[in-house]
Scaffold this active site. Sequence first.
Site, short mmCIF file in Angstrom:
data_model
loop_
_atom_site.label_atom_id
_atom_site.label_comp_id
_atom_site.label_asym_id
_atom_site.label_seq_id
_atom_site.Cartn_x
_atom_site.Cartn_y
_atom_site.Cartn_z
N LEU A 96 0.67 -1.45 0.25
CA LEU A 96 0.08 0.00 -0.18
C LEU A 96 1.03 1.37 0.35
CD1 LEU A 96 -2.63 -0.85 2.88
CD2 LEU A 96 -2.66 -0.94 0.13
N GLN A 133 5.16 3.02 1.48
CA GLN A 133 6.05 3.34 2.66
C GLN A 133 6.32 4.20 3.65
OE1 GLN A 133 8.94 0.56 2.07
NE2 GLN A 133 10.20 1.65 3.96
N GLY A 134 5.99 3.38 4.87
CA GLY A 134 6.12 4.58 5.98
C GLY A 134 7.64 4.97 6.17
N PHE A 158 8.65 3.95 8.71
CA PHE A 158 9.59 3.20 10.04
C PHE A 158 9.81 1.43 8.87
CE2 PHE A 158 8.58 6.12 12.76
CZ PHE A 158 9.80 5.79 13.40
N GLY A 159 8.49 1.68 7.12
CA GLY A 159 8.87 0.33 6.46
C GLY A 159 7.38 0.24 5.75
N PRO A 160 7.23 -0.45 5.12
CA PRO A 160 6.66 -1.09 4.42
C PRO A 160 4.93 -1.25 4.62
CG PRO A 160 7.83 -2.06 4.01
CD PRO A 160 8.66 -1.65 4.58
N LYS A 206 1.83 -3.48 8.78
CA LYS A 206 2.72 -1.96 8.87
C LYS A 206 4.13 -2.98 9.17
CE LYS A 206 3.81 1.77 10.19
NZ LYS A 206 3.50 2.92 11.15
N ASP A 255 3.58 13.67 14.11
CA ASP A 255 3.82 13.97 13.39
C ASP A 255 2.65 13.47 12.32
OD1 ASP A 255 5.29 13.22 10.82
OD2 ASP A 255 5.58 11.79 10.78
#
Length: 690
Positions: A531, A533-534, A536-538, A553, A650
Amino acid sequence: MGFYFYTACCFLVIFSQASTAIDTLSQLDSLTDGMTLVSGDGSFQLGFFSPGSSKNRYLGIWYNNIPMQTVVWVANRVNPINDSTGLLKIQSNGKILLQVQNTTAVWCTNLTARVENPVLQLLDSGNLVVRDGKDSEPENYLWQSFDYPSDTMLPGMKIGIDLRTGLHRRLAAWKNWDDPSPGDLTYGVELEGTPEMVLRKGSEKFYRSGLWNGDGFSGTPNLRSNPIFDYDFVWNENEVYYIYSLKNKSVMSRFVLNQTQSVRQRYTWNPETQTWKLFSIMPSDYCDRSGLCGPNGDCDNNKLPACQCLKGFRPKWLERWNSSDWSDGCIHSKPLNCKSGDGFIRIGKVKTPDTTNSWVNKTMNLKECRAKCLRNCSCMAYTNLYVTRGGSGCAVWYGDLLDIKQFQSDGQDLYIRVSASEAERKKKAKVKLAIILGTVIAALLGFLLIVCYILRSRRKLKGNTNYGPHKCTNFVLLQIPVILLTRTYEVKDKNLNDREDKDENEDMELAVFEFDTIAQATDSFSFNNKLGQGGFGPVYKGTLGNGQEIAVKRLSKSSGQGLHEFKNEVKLIAKLQHRNLVRLLGCCMQRDERILVYEYMPNRSLDLFIFDQTRHTVLTWSKRFQIICGIARGLLYLHQDSRLRIIHRDLKTSNVLLDSEMNPKISDFGMARTFGGDQAEANTNRVVGT
Ligand SMILES: *[C@@H]1O[C@H](CO)[C@@H](O)[C@H](O)[C@H]1NC(C)=O
Ligand SMILES: *[C@@H]1O[C@H](CO)[C@@H](O)[C@H](O)[C@H]1NC(C)=O
Ligand SMILES: *[C@@H]1O[C@H](CO)[C@@H](O)[C@H](O)[C@H]1NC(C)=O
Ligand SMILES: *[C@@H]1O[C@H](CO)[C@@H](O)[C@H](O)[C@H]1NC(C)=O
Ligand SMILES: *[C@@H]1O[C@H](CO)[C@@H](O)[C@H](O)[C@H]1NC(C)=O
Ligand SMILES: *[C@@H]1O[C@H](CO)[C@@H](O)[C@H](O)[C@H]1NC(C)=O
Ligand SMILES: *[C@@H]1O[C@H](CO)[C@@H](O)[C@H](O)[C@H]1NC(C)=O
Ligand SMILES: *[C@@H]1O[C@H](CO)[C@@H](O)[C@H](O)[C@H]1NC(C)=O
């Protein structure tokens, strides 16, 4: 150990390596102003210093490897040296002597032992000790600075009383930033009644720790799970003391009294910003202040006013109580009658009362404890001393109950003595209701029976016997009771379920998914299911076996989060429940994987709409307004209404997700930070977020 004095004297340099520092002073040496001892691992330094803007010189110990001079111990607290002629030496009898101008002693230790070769050594723990240099047991200290603490408690230090020697180790704050002499703020064990830790300002009890309940102090019920330190309270026939140790030895943490703020603070060192970070503070809220609500009052930060009378009590002087003068406290609403027998009512989740008039037994059980309390007419409350392993031991309180604080989630039970009538009131009320109901039903049945009989005789008169009358009596005698009984059971069941639901919510544990389940749901984390990519990870979309859609996540391994921190964070998010926050369904911690499972949001995130030329038409102004209000509600919950106060740090459009009806839900708490439920302000030292 070579002799090396940290001075500019050049001839000494010839005898040693310039980079080594010494941690030991023998009888032949002395330490003058400008020289220092450094502990073996370089953690601490001993030498002369001037505090704040003062010109006076003091002998003290401070952290060696941080730029900000942080003094943890001072020798001559009350006798400053006004020039730089201070000189420290150790005498043959083991006495440490601090002299000025070669003659006047400004400070000395009281030790007089027979030792052949006494040496003074600064240990890695920050403890300055005198020991026999010839003794093969290095732990046999003849004297140690940890026995005479200043305002700072370091890991491994015991704050308390040695019952064999009477040595009382107690912290006393510096008078002010420029003057290390003892102020009137002190912290130590108080033995009266049952031992507990007490912070005093002069003669006033300022803050009590509460009883030690085997797992922690009853005044700080959830401290055990903190990431920084472990702690213990030891109470046996030889000593009573509080001690703590660091969970990670490379984290620096200290515990210090602050006279100007009248608080006990714990700091941890932040190596990134090179500053001390305030970790906790005591008293931390209104209700921590000892005895605020007077005798038999109950302090609850979530109520207004915070002071309430305990259950079964009423204000002693209503007018004063109404005008927020709580000092007179509360009295029993119904007078006790010890001879004819009193009862107890339970109040939950409290900090146990002041222990000055208390008595404990470590082995009694709760039943014996109740009996013990019932026997003595001045005993006003009892409870288990230890909460671990289902509760054991006994603590009873005599006279007025002082300084009870109400917690929301943790805390101990307390059984309070009230008149038998008060204790039985609830029970009686139930019994009464049952009797009334019973009578009413019986009367009703009787009435219906009579009606039936009348009907029957009338029909008989008409000669019609095959219809009605039997059915009528049957209905009254059999059907109605059955209906009533089933209804009662349903109600009872509902009550039971309500209670169980509540208990479940109290210590709700999160679903833990198997890694294989998640891999299957996301098609082995296939690219098609990705979905986004944040930081801290996909994030992947997945479908569980039961058809439920989820968002997964997968935290990257480089995010550097330890298992412990990860668990903490997950538990924290799990506790948040609001319809404008995305809901965490579970997590997975197998095979080095750190995976969070969220509910799936069909409309993805807000940025996909706002910044898209075609899709942004979906967002009408009323829709936008609705979304804004939703975000605000979510934030309000985080900031004010949740059990843990949280600042998201954030918040951006890509972190606002939209469900199928375009309701906004805030997500991504990776940067969030929690605060005490009562903290209104805090400083942060790091720039984070977008
Ligand atoms: C320092 O104190 C001593 C007495 O303790 C006194 O004789 C001396 O004059 C003082 N020196 C200064 C510079 O104040
Ligand atoms: C201090 O005492 C030492 C010997 O004990 C002596 O050599 C030195 O001169 C004295 N210094 C002063 C300033 O009196
Ligand atoms: C030495 O004993 C005296 C009197 O007992 C006491 O006032 C003083 O604080 C003691 N000094 C130290 C360093 O313990
Ligand atoms: C007391 O606490 C305040 C606020 O945290 C701080 O600014 C001050 O330096 C502290 N004082 C001492 C003596 O540590
Ligand atoms: C201890 O803390 C240091 C510095 O913060 C960190 O590098 C290290 O990984 C930590 N060790 C453990 C076991 O958590
Ligand atoms: C005190 O407050 C209570 C509740 O608000 C009220 O019922 C009572 O009349 C007040 N009493 C006095 C003396 O002010
Ligand atoms: C504590 O209770 C136990 C069991 O009732 C008893 O045997 C013991 O003597 C009590 N201890 C004290 C110190 O009273
Ligand atoms: C009840 O306990 C108090 C406080 O310990 C004590 O002074 C009193 O003598 C006891 N009374 C009886 C009847 O045991």
